[in-house]
Scaffold this active site. Sequence first.
Site: not given
Length: 202
Positions: A69-72, A106
Amino acid sequence: MLHLASQSPRRRELLARLGVPFGVIEVDVPEERAPGEPPEDYVRRVAREKAGAGLLAMVAVPGAVVLGADTEVVLDDRVFGKPRDVADAVEMLESLSGRSHDVISAVSLVSAGREAQALCRSRVTFAELDAAAIAAYVASGEPMGRAGAYAIQGGAERFVARLEGSYSGVMGLPLHETDVLLRQFGIATGFPPPPGTTKGAS
């Protein structure tokens, strides 16, 4: 078995809320946005690369399923990564003050021969922050290591005037989207499926 490819204690905490057992793989994936890369594409790519790196590490484990997962934080097409130092954290918070920004998360789930991904976009509006409030928050140390220099579940919660979207997504792992993906892979979480999740996420 499910494995979480992440060094984030927040993602471990969030995934545990779904009531599914999982292992943890620490992966080191560069988080650098390519020139001209749209923020959404960047977040999707990093999540996919984290999951892929985790799967490579588990190549000898039959049936392994890996979640990345990635968060921005995104404002005016600028992707706010983690602050480099105190001055960078102050600048980020000054930029977010009194404005609405997007938080894009995501989630990628991969196994041998199979991959699925979901995207969550939330809208966060900050109140006007004065210099004293920013300085005190930065001095707490919490902004360091956080995308956008804040943690919504921590001291920055008082800065949020409005949230549209997923609280857990802003924290770093949108639980609704994650639950849907896990069920697509036949991994039952510890609770009944939420309404309207009989169809797979894209």
